[in-house]
Design a protein around this motif. Structure first.
Motif, PDB file in Angstrom:
ATOM      1  N   SER A  63       0.844  -1.189   0.000  1.00  0.00           N
ATOM      2  CA  SER A  63       0.000   0.000   0.000  1.00  0.00           C
ATOM      3  C   SER A  63       0.883   1.244   0.000  1.00  0.00           C
ATOM      4  N   GLU A  64       0.473   2.248  -0.765  1.00  0.00           N
ATOM      5  CA  GLU A  64       1.211   3.511  -0.845  1.00  0.00           C
ATOM      6  C   GLU A  64       0.269   4.635  -0.439  1.00  0.00           C
ATOM      7  N   THR A  65       0.793   5.628   0.273  1.00  0.00           N
ATOM      8  CA  THR A  65      -0.026   6.752   0.708  1.00  0.00           C
ATOM      9  C   THR A  65       0.117   7.919  -0.263  1.00  0.00           C
ATOM     10  N   PHE A  66      -0.860   8.793  -0.256  1.00  0.00           N
ATOM     11  CA  PHE A  66      -0.824   9.994  -1.090  1.00  0.00           C
ATOM     12  C   PHE A  66      -1.722  11.073  -0.494  1.00  0.00           C
ATOM     13  N   ALA A  67      -1.497  12.280  -0.944  1.00  0.00           N
ATOM     14  CA  ALA A  67      -2.358  13.415  -0.598  1.00  0.00           C
ATOM     15  C   ALA A  67      -3.061  13.839  -1.882  1.00  0.00           C
ATOM     16  N   MET A  68      -4.278  14.326  -1.751  1.00  0.00           N
ATOM     17  CA  MET A  68      -5.060  14.707  -2.931  1.00  0.00           C
ATOM     18  C   MET A  68      -5.789  16.012  -2.641  1.00  0.00           C
ATOM     19  N   THR A  69      -5.698  16.939  -3.577  1.00  0.00           N
ATOM     20  CA  THR A  69      -6.451  18.178  -3.509  1.00  0.00           C
ATOM     21  C   THR A  69      -7.471  18.138  -4.635  1.00  0.00           C
ATOM     22  N   ILE A  70      -8.731  18.349  -4.294  1.00  0.00           N
ATOM     23  CA  ILE A  70      -9.797  18.336  -5.299  1.00  0.00           C
ATOM     24  C   ILE A  70     -10.408  19.727  -5.391  1.00  0.00           C
ATOM     25  N   SER A  71     -10.504  20.237  -6.611  1.00  0.00           N
ATOM     26  CA  SER A  71     -11.244  21.466  -6.901  1.00  0.00           C
ATOM     27  C   SER A  71     -12.472  21.067  -7.704  1.00  0.00           C
ATOM     28  N   GLN A  72     -13.491  21.912  -7.654  1.00  0.00           N
ATOM     29  CA  GLN A  72     -14.757  21.569  -8.292  1.00  0.00           C
ATOM     30  C   GLN A  72     -15.370  22.800  -8.940  1.00  0.00           C
ATOM     31  N   ALA A  73     -16.059  22.593 -10.045  1.00  0.00           N
ATOM     32  CA  ALA A  73     -16.733  23.692 -10.747  1.00  0.00           C
ATOM     33  C   ALA A  73     -17.684  24.405  -9.798  1.00  0.00           C
ATOM     34  N   ARG A  74     -17.876  25.680 -10.056  1.00  0.00           N
ATOM     35  CA  ARG A  74     -18.728  26.552  -9.240  1.00  0.00           C
ATOM     36  C   ARG A  74     -20.088  25.903  -8.967  1.00  0.00           C
ATOM     37  N   GLY A  75     -20.584  26.085  -7.760  1.00  0.00           N
ATOM     38  CA  GLY A  75     -21.893  25.561  -7.393  1.00  0.00           C
ATOM     39  C   GLY A  75     -21.910  24.052  -7.259  1.00  0.00           C
ATOM     40  N   CYS A  76     -20.782  23.458  -6.915  1.00  0.00           N
ATOM     41  CA  CYS A  76     -20.661  21.998  -6.786  1.00  0.00           C
ATOM     42  C   CYS A  76     -20.984  21.320  -8.111  1.00  0.00           C
ATOM     43  N   GLY A  77     -20.408  21.855  -9.176  1.00  0.00           N
ATOM     44  CA  GLY A  77     -20.650  21.330 -10.514  1.00  0.00           C
ATOM     45  C   GLY A  77     -20.006  19.975 -10.768  1.00  0.00           C
ATOM     46  N   ALA A  78     -20.263  19.443 -11.937  1.00  0.00           N
ATOM     47  CA  ALA A  78     -19.823  18.096 -12.303  1.00  0.00           C
ATOM     48  C   ALA A  78     -18.341  18.010 -12.644  1.00  0.00           C
ATOM     49  N   THR A  79     -17.723  19.107 -13.036  1.00  0.00           N
ATOM     50  CA  THR A  79     -16.312  19.071 -13.416  1.00  0.00           C
ATOM     51  C   THR A  79     -15.431  19.161 -12.179  1.00  0.00           C
ATOM     52  N   VAL A  80     -14.473  18.222 -12.070  1.00  0.00           N
ATOM     53  CA  VAL A  80     -13.509  18.232 -10.969  1.00  0.00           C
ATOM     54  C   VAL A  80     -12.099  18.155 -11.544  1.00  0.00           C
ATOM     55  N   TRP A  81     -11.154  18.679 -10.784  1.00  0.00           N
ATOM     56  CA  TRP A  81      -9.745  18.603 -11.163  1.00  0.00           C
ATOM     57  C   TRP A  81      -8.940  18.710  -9.876  1.00  0.00           C
ATOM     58  N   GLY A  82      -7.675  18.379  -9.972  1.00  0.00           N
ATOM     59  CA  GLY A  82      -6.876  18.496  -8.770  1.00  0.00           C
ATOM     60  C   GLY A  82      -5.487  17.936  -8.932  1.00  0.00           C
ATOM     61  N   ARG A  83      -4.879  17.689  -7.785  1.00  0.00           N
ATOM     62  CA  ARG A  83      -3.486  17.272  -7.738  1.00  0.00           C
ATOM     63  C   ARG A  83      -3.338  16.110  -6.765  1.00  0.00           C
ATOM     64  N   ILE A  84      -2.581  15.104  -7.201  1.00  0.00           N
ATOM     65  CA  ILE A  84      -2.261  13.950  -6.366  1.00  0.00           C
ATOM     66  C   ILE A  84      -0.755  13.975  -6.132  1.00  0.00           C
ATOM     67  N   THR A  85      -0.355  13.942  -4.866  1.00  0.00           N
ATOM     68  CA  THR A  85       1.063  13.936  -4.504  1.00  0.00           C
ATOM     69  C   THR A  85       1.345  12.653  -3.735  1.00  0.00           C
ATOM     70  N   ASP A  86       2.209  11.787  -4.307  1.00  0.00           N
ATOM     71  CA  ASP A  86       2.496  10.526  -3.626  1.00  0.00           C
ATOM     72  C   ASP A  86       3.504  10.743  -2.495  1.00  0.00           C
ATOM     73  N   SER A  87       3.760   9.680  -1.742  1.00  0.00           N
ATOM     74  CA  SER A  87       4.611   9.794  -0.554  1.00  0.00           C
ATOM     75  C   SER A  87       6.051  10.189  -0.877  1.00  0.00           C
ATOM     76  N   SER A  88       6.492   9.987  -2.127  1.00  0.00           N
ATOM     77  CA  SER A  88       7.850  10.396  -2.499  1.00  0.00           C
ATOM     78  C   SER A  88       7.878  11.811  -3.086  1.00  0.00           C
ATOM     79  N   GLY A  89       6.722  12.488  -3.123  1.00  0.00           N
ATOM     80  CA  GLY A  89       6.661  13.864  -3.608  1.00  0.00           C
ATOM     81  C   GLY A  89       6.346  14.009  -5.085  1.00  0.00           C
ATOM     82  N   HIS A  90       6.141  12.896  -5.788  1.00  0.00           N
ATOM     83  CA  HIS A  90       5.790  12.946  -7.212  1.00  0.00           C
ATOM     84  C   HIS A  90       4.365  13.485  -7.359  1.00  0.00           C
ATOM     85  N   VAL A  91       4.161  14.459  -8.261  1.00  0.00           N
ATOM     86  CA  VAL A  91       2.873  15.138  -8.415  1.00  0.00           C
ATOM     87  C   VAL A  91       2.250  14.818  -9.774  1.00  0.00           C
TER      88      VAL A  91
END
Length: 162
Positions: A63-91
């Motif tokens: 198992s590997e850990t990661f951090a995730m930031t999620i952004s979402q279209a205005r008004g809780c819209g259907a479009t999402v995007w973001g960033r995943i950073t693994d435990s070694s810092g790879h983004v």
């Protein structure tokens, strides 16, 4: 039928009126329970883990850990995007969509990212967000194409909102 035909006609008319009111009430109540287009508001910071599927002739996956930031279209819209950073810092930056899920009040994410450091490497993931104790939790599966690691073709993931 025994009895007065007028009384029977009134009883039938009254019964039909009661049924009509009940059907109208249920029809009004149902859309209020599942408003069309209402999606989960999942934007935020998360911590999670991935575990690759075990494959023949490969070491037991870890198992590997990661951090995730999620952004979402205005008004809780259907479009999402973001960033995943693994435990070694790879983004990796991802894009995707949300759709209503089951059970009611949950949402399904479908997203992907390509790793710019590895040509042709594509990761697709899908999962279900549900709120528990005031925080979003999600779990799902992922698949990888051209990962460069023959022992990593897919697996499972989970996240919890910080």
């Amino acid at each position: 039928m025994n009895g007065n035909p007028r009384r029977t006609a009134r009883s039938v008319a009254l019964a039909l009126a009661v049924v009509a009111v009940a059907v109208a009430g249920v029809a009004t109540w149902l859309p209020a329970q599942t408003p069309p287009g209402k999606l989960c508001c999942v934007a935020g910071e998360y911590r999670g883990s991935t575990t690759p599927d075990p494959l023949p002739n490969c070491p037991v996956p870890k198992s590997e850990t990661f951090a995730m930031t999620i952004s979402q279209a205005r008004g809780c819209g259907a479009t999402v995007w973001g960033r995943i950073t693994d435990s070694s810092g790879h983004v990796n930056d991802f894009t995707g969509t949300l759709s209503p899920g089951r059970p009611r009040g949950c949402c399904v994410i479908t997203a992907s990212f390509s790793d710019p450091g590895h040509a042709g490497h594509l990761v697709k993931f899908t999962g279900t967000f549900c709120k528990r104790l005031g925080k979003w939790h999600a779990s799902g599966t992922f698949t990888e194409v051209n990962s460069g690691d023959p022992c990593k073709k897919g697996g499972v993931w989970e996240i919890t909102q910080n």
